[in-house]
Design a protein around this motif. Structure first.
Motif, PDB file in Angstrom:
ATOM      1  N   GLY A  51       0.772  -1.238   0.000  1.00  0.00           N
ATOM      2  CA  GLY A  51       0.000   0.000   0.000  1.00  0.00           C
ATOM      3  C   GLY A  51       0.798   1.282   0.000  1.00  0.00           C
ATOM      4  N   TYR A  52       1.999   1.319   0.657  1.00  0.00           N
ATOM      5  CA  TYR A  52       2.705   2.582   0.818  1.00  0.00           C
ATOM      6  C   TYR A  52       4.206   2.413   0.603  1.00  0.00           C
ATOM      7  N   LEU A  53       4.855   3.516   0.164  1.00  0.00           N
ATOM      8  CA  LEU A  53       6.305   3.607   0.177  1.00  0.00           C
ATOM      9  C   LEU A  53       6.736   4.101   1.552  1.00  0.00           C
ATOM     10  N   ILE A  54       7.769   3.485   2.134  1.00  0.00           N
ATOM     11  CA  ILE A  54       8.222   3.831   3.477  1.00  0.00           C
ATOM     12  C   ILE A  54       9.690   4.232   3.411  1.00  0.00           C
TER      13      ILE A  54
ATOM     14  N   MET B 279       0.477  -6.687  16.629  1.00  0.00           N
ATOM     15  CA  MET B 279      -0.060  -6.571  15.274  1.00  0.00           C
ATOM     16  C   MET B 279      -0.834  -7.845  14.923  1.00  0.00           C
ATOM     17  N   LEU B 280      -1.916  -7.666  14.171  1.00  0.00           N
ATOM     18  CA  LEU B 280      -2.774  -8.790  13.782  1.00  0.00           C
ATOM     19  C   LEU B 280      -2.755  -8.931  12.265  1.00  0.00           C
ATOM     20  N   ILE B 281      -2.459 -10.121  11.783  1.00  0.00           N
ATOM     21  CA  ILE B 281      -2.514 -10.424  10.350  1.00  0.00           C
ATOM     22  C   ILE B 281      -3.669 -11.404  10.133  1.00  0.00           C
ATOM     23  N   VAL B 282      -4.567 -11.044   9.227  1.00  0.00           N
ATOM     24  CA  VAL B 282      -5.737 -11.870   8.931  1.00  0.00           C
ATOM     25  C   VAL B 282      -5.747 -12.184   7.431  1.00  0.00           C
ATOM     26  N   GLY B 283      -6.065 -13.416   7.094  1.00  0.00           N
ATOM     27  CA  GLY B 283      -6.239 -13.814   5.699  1.00  0.00           C
ATOM     28  C   GLY B 283      -7.652 -14.319   5.474  1.00  0.00           C
ATOM     29  N   GLN B 284      -8.267 -13.911   4.371  1.00  0.00           N
ATOM     30  CA  GLN B 284      -9.613 -14.378   4.057  1.00  0.00           C
ATOM     31  C   GLN B 284      -9.749 -14.571   2.553  1.00  0.00           C
TER      32      GLN B 284
ATOM     33  N   ASP C 203      -6.852 -12.591   0.413  1.00  0.00           N
ATOM     34  CA  ASP C 203      -6.693 -11.212   0.876  1.00  0.00           C
ATOM     35  C   ASP C 203      -5.969 -11.234   2.217  1.00  0.00           C
ATOM     36  N   ILE C 204      -4.790 -10.596   2.267  1.00  0.00           N
ATOM     37  CA  ILE C 204      -3.992 -10.542   3.491  1.00  0.00           C
ATOM     38  C   ILE C 204      -4.031  -9.108   4.011  1.00  0.00           C
ATOM     39  N   VAL C 205      -4.496  -8.931   5.260  1.00  0.00           N
ATOM     40  CA  VAL C 205      -4.649  -7.596   5.842  1.00  0.00           C
ATOM     41  C   VAL C 205      -3.917  -7.534   7.181  1.00  0.00           C
ATOM     42  N   VAL C 206      -3.214  -6.418   7.383  1.00  0.00           N
ATOM     43  CA  VAL C 206      -2.485  -6.189   8.635  1.00  0.00           C
ATOM     44  C   VAL C 206      -3.191  -5.083   9.419  1.00  0.00           C
ATOM     45  N   PHE C 207      -3.517  -5.365  10.696  1.00  0.00           N
ATOM     46  CA  PHE C 207      -4.147  -4.384  11.572  1.00  0.00           C
ATOM     47  C   PHE C 207      -3.166  -4.015  12.688  1.00  0.00           C
TER      48      PHE C 207
ATOM     49  N   PRO D  37      -6.543  -0.974   9.621  1.00  0.00           N
ATOM     50  CA  PRO D  37      -5.765  -1.693   8.602  1.00  0.00           C
ATOM     51  C   PRO D  37      -4.633  -0.809   8.095  1.00  0.00           C
ATOM     52  N   VAL D  38      -3.408  -1.309   8.141  1.00  0.00           N
ATOM     53  CA  VAL D  38      -2.240  -0.498   7.758  1.00  0.00           C
ATOM     54  C   VAL D  38      -1.513  -1.048   6.540  1.00  0.00           C
ATOM     55  N   ALA D  39      -1.818  -2.268   6.120  1.00  0.00           N
ATOM     56  CA  ALA D  39      -1.203  -2.844   4.919  1.00  0.00           C
ATOM     57  C   ALA D  39      -2.111  -3.956   4.408  1.00  0.00           C
ATOM     58  N   GLU D  40      -2.113  -4.131   3.073  1.00  0.00           N
ATOM     59  CA  GLU D  40      -2.979  -5.138   2.480  1.00  0.00           C
ATOM     60  C   GLU D  40      -2.334  -5.667   1.209  1.00  0.00           C
ATOM     61  N   ARG D  41      -2.562  -6.933   0.930  1.00  0.00           N
ATOM     62  CA  ARG D  41      -1.944  -7.574  -0.233  1.00  0.00           C
ATOM     63  C   ARG D  41      -2.856  -8.681  -0.742  1.00  0.00           C
ATOM     64  N   MET D  42      -2.983  -8.767  -2.077  1.00  0.00           N
ATOM     65  CA  MET D  42      -3.722  -9.848  -2.707  1.00  0.00           C
ATOM     66  C   MET D  42      -2.740 -10.902  -3.238  1.00  0.00           C
ATOM     67  N   VAL D  43      -3.100 -12.147  -3.076  1.00  0.00           N
ATOM     68  CA  VAL D  43      -2.305 -13.257  -3.618  1.00  0.00           C
ATOM     69  C   VAL D  43      -3.270 -14.238  -4.271  1.00  0.00           C
TER      70      VAL D  43
END
Length: 832
Positions: free
Chosen positions: A177-180, A285-290, A323-327, A333-339
């Motif tokens: 989602g972002y450049l750091i 931090m919580l990582i959830v996949g759905q 869908d991988i989401v980081v809370f 939600p601070v980061a998200e990625r599709m695989v």
């Protein structure tokens, strides 16, 4: 003692921090469970017999309706709406289909007058309207006009040159989602609307001072990749040259602090690497996949660290988008990625010809369709099968099909062009890399996580199980409020059908659901003592529920130009053959010819003019003497029909008389009349003749407009009505104008249209006719079987006759197994 208290505080802080993350996880999983079990979405996929058509041909289709989570049979809706939309966003034809199980078949007869263009096939259920229109099924249907000329190769080449000279629309998508700042970021590049064979673009990445950092190059689908480690305080841009000048594209502005989410996928596992430069690190931090709303995995980081690695076995996942989401610890939600998770094919389809090896023209073909799972068992499901001329309908192995739509396209933002490319054999490593870039550049659109967590999804539109007859009962006198009433419904449906029921306290009634495929006459009654010998209808009116407006059409849903996929020779060949088939169907002879296209010029009209045209279409052929448009008047909530016409020139309302009980009264409201130029006019309500009592019972809020027609030319369209006409047109009648046949206090009679029944696909049976007859057989669709049902204990069979054409014919099979696995397969038939 101090050390003991400090230890207690630390334990409590730790407990609360863990509780916060655990509580968020429980909340998310509860929301996902509610979504998948109670509020699951629906998906529709439509298979057509061909990818493109000529005006005058038939579009044969089958619409599959499934549970959007499991892809099994949906237990919600039974009605599918299918629309054919032109490039101006106008619905030119529509079908309402009833779904018995998995699918419903239908067809559209394309008008002979259609012009060249890309038309849109759109399908949805009423329940699908709870979500944005992006979820509706949409399929582009190119149509060739009968009289259009085929563009020459020079004009197409010049068009391509002109298109390529335009500045490309390029997007840059940091992974997660972002450049750091200070952290290596993976950045995907995507050219908007790029095709699989798009020309590559080479560019460099530099800072705003002109210092080169790295370079990149796009490949198929306009996709590319580069890595960037931003320096604090600096911004970056991409530089591309078109041969004459440099074109600058600013990159997303880097954040000073944040999270970088990297993923990679192997056959056995998904590897998730989360990093941060924040001082507090990744603790809690919580990582959830759905996947499609199904919870796939979760992980809470309980250690103080700036890097964490999570490995998820692919055996725990289903095929499709992950869908991988980081809370963070603030539940944001601070980061998200599709695989995309690929799986081995579970179902194999084989087509076997059973009556001889060779096939000739006008020859009978018998086939078995063998569909088995990976254990060799026969599969139960619903499938559609089409057989088309492969010389004219060029097979496109990369095109969208039911598998790519249900598993990928329907779960991503935007449209993926040529999606089956990623699932065809060959160059597996390269295709998997490109598919991963697709996942990086198409964000998840089903969940806006903050809204999803905080609020349960609203569902204003209910699933439809059939046709309902509903409305309200209203007091026939001012102020026309809803009222409780007895109601009775009567119609013929497999004989005489009658049902009675009371409204609720606010006068609402509803009958149904009903399922019928023809048009029936509906008779509704409302009042009191309906079961007695002397029912009372006088003080009750019936107002039918208005037909819901069709969902709007998003302008960019339809391409305004038809991007030709065929070569000039192939296009000319298809146009010529399909055009000849259309002419042959209408038995054109040598003395007849198709006229050249006529150019008609017009001008843009205003919204007010559009409304006036609409009113004129509802009204009779001659212009009225006077028209009252209710929306143009300022009316109070209790105004009536009489209030609307009282100031119309030539109209006089009321019988003037003395009231013996009140010497000051100049007329009695009990003897109200309407006179038009001294005569009693005939009153029409939505083109049905009614009495004054009925007209007076109509509330002004229900009226669209009123036409006043004096005697003579203006009233001539009404036959022998010589004393003038007052024609009332209601808002409700705009939806049911042609259906209402009678309306009076306490009753309404109208025609109700049922579900569309698909026509039967015509194919000649040469066992019953002379094979040597002179009429040519040049079918482009050789065979169409919309509903091929397999029961799991016997292979289905099909039988048809070939045409007068030799060559190769493509057999295309699409469908869904009862267990929710989408199936796509092709085979070929050679005719010698």
């Amino acid at each position: 003692m101090k050390n003991f208290l400090l230890a207690i505080v630390c334990i409590l802080c730790f407990a609360f921090s863990v509780s916060d993350s655990s509580g968020l996880k429980i909340l998310i999983f509860n929301r996902l469970h509610e979504y998948t079990s109670e509020k699951y979405p629906e998906k529709i996929y439509i298979k057509t017999d061909k990818p493109y058509y000529t005006a005058g041909e038939d579009i044969w289709f089958n619409a599959f309706l499934v549970n959007g989570v499991t892809h099994k049979k949906s237990e919600k809706s039974k009605i599918i709406y299918v629309e054919l939309i032109n490039e101006n966003g106008e619905v030119i034809s529509e079908r309402k289909l009833f779904v018995e199980s998995f699918s419903a078949d239908g067809d559209f007869k394309l008008p002979l007058t259609l012009k060249d263009g890309t038309y849109l096939l759109r399908a949805y259920t009423n329940y699908m309207r709870n979500q944005p229109r992006d979820y509706f099924f949409k399929k582009e249907i190119p149509v060739f006009a009968l009289n259009s000329e085929i563009p020459d190769s020079d004009s197409i080449e010049n068009s391509e040159i002109e298109t390529n000279s335009e500045l490309p629309d390029i997007g840059f998508y940091p992974e997660g989602g972002y450049l750091i700042d200070g952290m290596t970021n993976k950045v995907a590049v995507k050219i908007k609307d790029a095709e699989i064979s798009s020309k590559p673009i080479v560019g460099i990445i530099e800072d705003f001072e002109g210092n080169k950092v790295t370079d990149f190059k796009t490949l198929e689908f306009g996709l590319g990749l580069f890595y960037l480690k931003p320096e604090p305080g600096k911004e970056y841009r991409a530089v591309i040259t078109n041969g004459e000048e440099n074109i600058l594209y600013p990159l997303p502005i880097p954040l000073s602090e944040g999270y970088v989410l990297n993923t990679s996928t192997t056959d056995k596992e998904v590897i998730i690497n989360l990093r941060t430069n924040k001082k507090e690190g990744l603790k809690n931090m919580l990582i959830v996949g759905q996947q499609r709303g199904l919870a796939a995995f979760d992980y809470i980081q309980d250690q103080q660290t700036n890097t964490m690695l999570v490995k998820v076995p692919t055996s725990d996942l289903i095929e499709g988008v992950l869908d991988i989401v980081v809370f963070n610890e603030s539940e944001k939600p601070v980061a998200e990625r599709m695989v995309y998770i690929k799986k081995k094919e579970k179902i194999a389809v084989k087509v076997k010809k059973t009556n001889g090896f060779n096939t000739s023209i006008r020859d009978r073909v018998n086939m078995i369709i063998d569909i088995r799972d990976d254990s060799g068992k026969l599969v139960s499901g619903t499938f559609s099968l089409s057989i088309t001329d492969a010389e004219l309908i060029k097979p496109n192995n990369n095109a969208e099909n039911i598998k790519t739509y249900l598993l990928m396209n329907s779960d991503l933002r935007g449209k993926i062009k040529s999606p089956n490319y990623f699932f065809t054999a060959g160059d597996t490593i390269k295709k998997n890399q490109q598919l991963d870039l697709i996942m990086m550049t198409h964000g998840w659109r089903r969940f806006k996580w903050q809204e999803f967590i905080q609020n349960s999804a609203r569902q204003d539109y209910k699933p439809e199980k059939g046709i309902y007859i509903s409305g309200n009962t209203i007091n026939a006198k001012s102020p026309f409020q809803n009222k409780f009433s007895e109601t009775k419904l009567t119609f013929r449906k497999k004989g005489f059908y009658q049902e009675t029921d009371n409204t609720n306290d606010i006068g609402h009634f509803s009958y149904g659901p009903f399922v019928f495929h023809d048009t029936i006459n509906v008779f509704l009654q409302a009042g009191s003592s309906l079961k007695s010998e002397k029912p009372n209808f006088a003080d009750t009116n019936i107002k039918l529920a208005t037909v819901p407006q069709r969902p709007g059409i998003i302008p960019d849903e339809i391409n305004n130009t038809f991007n030709q996929k065929l070569s000039i020779a192939d296009e000319e060949k298809y146009r010529k053959k399909s055009r000849n088939n259309v002419f042959r169907d209408f038995q054109f002879d040598g003395e007849r010819e198709v006229l050249d296209e006529v150019l008609v010029e017009t001008k843009v009209i205003t919204k007010e003019e559009v409304e006036e045209i609409r009113r004129n279409k509802r009204a009779r052929i001659f212009a009225p003497s006077y028209r009252v448009v209710v929306s143009d008047m300022e009316q109070t909530g209790s105004s009536t029909f009489m209030d609307l016409i009282i100031n119309v020139p030539g109209i006089r309302t009321g019988r003037y008389t003395k009231d013996p009980k009140d010497a000051d009264a100049i007329f009695s409201i009990e003897n109200v009349e309407v006179n038009l130029r001294g005569m009693k006019p005939t009153i029409y309500l939505d083109d049905i003749e009614v009495d004054l009592k009925t007209a007076r019972s109509i509330h002004s809020g229900d009226i669209d407009f009123i036409d006043i027609r004096n005697t003579g030319h203006s009233a001539a369209a009404y036959g022998l009505k010589a004393q003038g006409i007052i024609a009332i047109y209601t808002k409700q009648g705009a939806n049911r104008r042609s259906n209402v046949t009678d309306k009076k206090p306490g009753s309404i009679n109208y025609k109700l249209e049922g579900f569309y029944t698909a026509r039967e696909f015509y194919a000649p049976d040469y066992s019953l006719v002379d094979r040597n007859r002179s009429r040519e057989d040049k079918r482009t669709t050789l065979f169409w079987k919309p509903n091929l049902i397999t029961q799991g204990f016997q292979n289905p069979t099909i039988s048809f006759y070939t045409s007068d054409d030799k060559g190769r014919f493509q057999i295309e099979i699409e469908g869904v197994s009862n267990s929710g696995i989408p199936v796509y397969a092709t085979a070929f038939l050679e005719v010698e």
